[in-house]
Every structure is written in C-alpha cells, then in structure tokens.
Design an enzyme around this catalytic site. Structure first.
Site, PDB file in Angstrom:
ATOM      1  N   HIS A   1      14.213  22.792 -23.753  1.00  0.00           N
ATOM      2  CA  HIS A   1      12.884  22.252 -23.467  1.00  0.00           C
ATOM      3  C   HIS A   1      11.799  23.322 -23.643  1.00  0.00           C
ATOM      4  O   HIS A   1      12.063  24.526 -23.523  1.00  0.00           O
ATOM      5  CB  HIS A   1      12.824  21.688 -22.049  1.00  0.00           C
ATOM      6  CG  HIS A   1      13.062  22.718 -20.980  1.00  0.00           C
ATOM      7  ND1 HIS A   1      12.085  23.595 -20.556  1.00  0.00           N
ATOM      8  CD2 HIS A   1      14.168  23.017 -20.268  1.00  0.00           C
ATOM      9  CE1 HIS A   1      12.571  24.388 -19.630  1.00  0.00           C
ATOM     10  NE2 HIS A   1      13.838  24.067 -19.430  1.00  0.00           N
TER      11      HIS A   1
ATOM     12  N   ARG B   1      11.357  17.664 -17.957  1.00  0.00           N
ATOM     13  CA  ARG B   1      10.912  18.641 -18.958  1.00  0.00           C
ATOM     14  C   ARG B   1      11.699  18.515 -20.269  1.00  0.00           C
ATOM     15  O   ARG B   1      11.132  18.703 -21.348  1.00  0.00           O
ATOM     16  CB  ARG B   1      10.999  20.068 -18.406  1.00  0.00           C
ATOM     17  CG  ARG B   1      12.374  20.508 -17.899  1.00  0.00           C
ATOM     18  CD  ARG B   1      12.219  21.771 -17.050  1.00  0.00           C
ATOM     19  NE  ARG B   1      13.483  22.338 -16.593  1.00  0.00           N
ATOM     20  CZ  ARG B   1      14.134  21.947 -15.496  1.00  0.00           C
ATOM     21  NH1 ARG B   1      13.660  20.955 -14.756  1.00  0.00           N
ATOM     22  NH2 ARG B   1      15.256  22.555 -15.131  1.00  0.00           N
TER      23      ARG B   1
ATOM     24  N   GLU C   1      20.157  21.173 -16.309  1.00  0.00           N
ATOM     25  CA  GLU C   1      20.189  22.620 -16.106  1.00  0.00           C
ATOM     26  C   GLU C   1      21.204  22.973 -15.026  1.00  0.00           C
ATOM     27  O   GLU C   1      21.587  22.138 -14.199  1.00  0.00           O
ATOM     28  CB  GLU C   1      18.779  23.104 -15.716  1.00  0.00           C
ATOM     29  CG  GLU C   1      18.648  24.584 -15.375  1.00  0.00           C
ATOM     30  CD  GLU C   1      19.037  25.504 -16.524  1.00  0.00           C
ATOM     31  OE1 GLU C   1      20.229  25.507 -16.903  1.00  0.00           O
ATOM     32  OE2 GLU C   1      18.168  26.248 -17.024  1.00  0.00           O
TER      33      GLU C   1
ATOM     34  N   HIS D   1      18.666  22.256 -21.622  1.00  0.00           N
ATOM     35  CA  HIS D   1      18.211  23.393 -20.807  1.00  0.00           C
ATOM     36  C   HIS D   1      18.956  24.673 -21.185  1.00  0.00           C
ATOM     37  O   HIS D   1      20.028  24.617 -21.796  1.00  0.00           O
ATOM     38  CB  HIS D   1      18.436  23.076 -19.335  1.00  0.00           C
ATOM     39  CG  HIS D   1      17.806  21.787 -18.916  1.00  0.00           C
ATOM     40  ND1 HIS D   1      16.544  21.714 -18.384  1.00  0.00           N
ATOM     41  CD2 HIS D   1      18.253  20.510 -19.006  1.00  0.00           C
ATOM     42  CE1 HIS D   1      16.239  20.443 -18.143  1.00  0.00           C
ATOM     43  NE2 HIS D   1      17.256  19.692 -18.514  1.00  0.00           N
TER      44      HIS D   1
END
Length: 204
Positions: A10, A61, A88, A158
């Site tokens: 991202h 995100r 993440e 991520h």
C-alpha cells in the site's frame, strides 16, 4: 504459459507518516500514499498489464491503494477478493504507539528484536513467522492455482504479509527476508511457471 504475480505494498499511510506501529489498525493513505498508488497504476498500464484477478487485505489502506491503481489503469467492474489472510502483521500491544516511545518503554534492543527477528512476536501480536503461517496457506490454495494456469494476479497488501510471500517465492532465509525493504507503493513482479516455481523476477 507462465503466470504473473504482481505484489504491491500500500501507499504511505497516515500512521507511516507519524512513525506509529500500525498492524491491524485501520488508517487511510496520506496524499503521498495516494500519489504512490496512482504512479504504480500508471506504470502497470504503461506495460500493458491487465490482471485477471485482484486481491487485497481487509484493511483500508491496501484497499484504497488497489482502487486508485485500478482507476489509473482504466479498469472497473471487476471482482476484488478481500481477505484477512493478507493483512499486515499484528503488532499487538505495540499498535498505535510511536516507535520512539516504544523504545523508551521497552528498550531499543527489545523493540529491535520484535521488529527484526523472524519468530519473536511482540506482546499480544504476531512474529513474521506467524504472519507467514496465515498468508502462505492462502497463497497456496487461492493464488498459486491461478498462477499455474497462466493467469495474472494483482495483490495489494502490506510490508510484512508481502515479505512472507517474497520469502517463500524467492526461497530466502529468515535473515535475507528481514533485510529486504519493500517500499510503500512499490510493485514486485514475478513470472511463475506451471509447476508453481519462480521463473524470473520482472523489473518494471
């Protein structure tokens, strides 16, 4: 026919900018992050890349990054699969803390161990190994069959979920993957053979 896997971290998030541990918390992109996502979309379009399948995490995100990329690529009305397996790394008790404040609280050496060891998790959180343990089965069951079939798969996720994939695909050691930097908004592109092995890494 080889499959193509495009991994994109991202764009810069609001908490990246503030130097905060983010993990599963859900901040959005900064203006810089928006621009990073758009530039990657433009770069993929310039190469004539049109993915067959689109994947992202359950976090804003990464989803926003993928949406912006698709906008720049002129792609709409596609199915996007969102799954927490691509989230993440969960930073547990560190999430939301400024990294400098965490060093004051727990000591620089301890925070460094949590951030850069492969299998030592922070309190209440995940190590990179833990992250790999949920990310890799998803890759093997959902993405790899598509790649073996010669499809092009785009994943917006991520830093650490992508590290888990990069480690597996490139057959890296824990030390090698911990030293690998994956920049915000930066694509990593692989050609995967019909037997599921890395054929080559492609530079955009």
């Amino acid at each position: 026919m080889t499959g193509t896997l495009i991994l994109v971290r991202h764009g810069q998030s609001e908490w990246n900018l503030k130097n905060l541990f983010t993990g599963w918390r859900n901040p959005d992109l900064t203006e810089k992050g928006v621009e990073e996502a758009r530039e990657t979309g433009k770069a993929l379009k310039a190469k004539g890349i049109v993915p067959d399948y689109y994947y992202t995490s359950a976090l804003r995100r990464a989803q926003h990054t993928l949406d912006l990329m698709l906008e720049e690529m002129g792609i709409d009305n596609v199915t996007i699969t969102r799954n927490i397996a691509l989230n993440e790394r969960d930073y547990g008790d560190l999430a939301g803390l400024n990294k400098d404040d965490a060093r004051v609280k727990w000591g620089e050496e301890q925070v460094h161990i949590w951030r850069r060891s492969y299998d030592v998790p922070p309190p209440g959180g995940e190590s990179l190994k833990d992250t790999a343990d949920r990310t890799l089965p998803y890759y093997e069951t959902e993405l790899l069959p598509l790649l073996k079939a010669g499809k092009t798969v785009l994943v917006a996720a991520h830093g650490n979920s992508l590290r888990a994939l990069v480690k597996y695909i490139e057959d890296l050691t824990p030390e090698q993957i911990l030293a690998r930097e994956i920049g915000t908004g930066q694509p990593t592109v692989y050609e995967i053979s019909t037997d599921g092995k890395l054929e080559r890494r492609v530079e955009l």
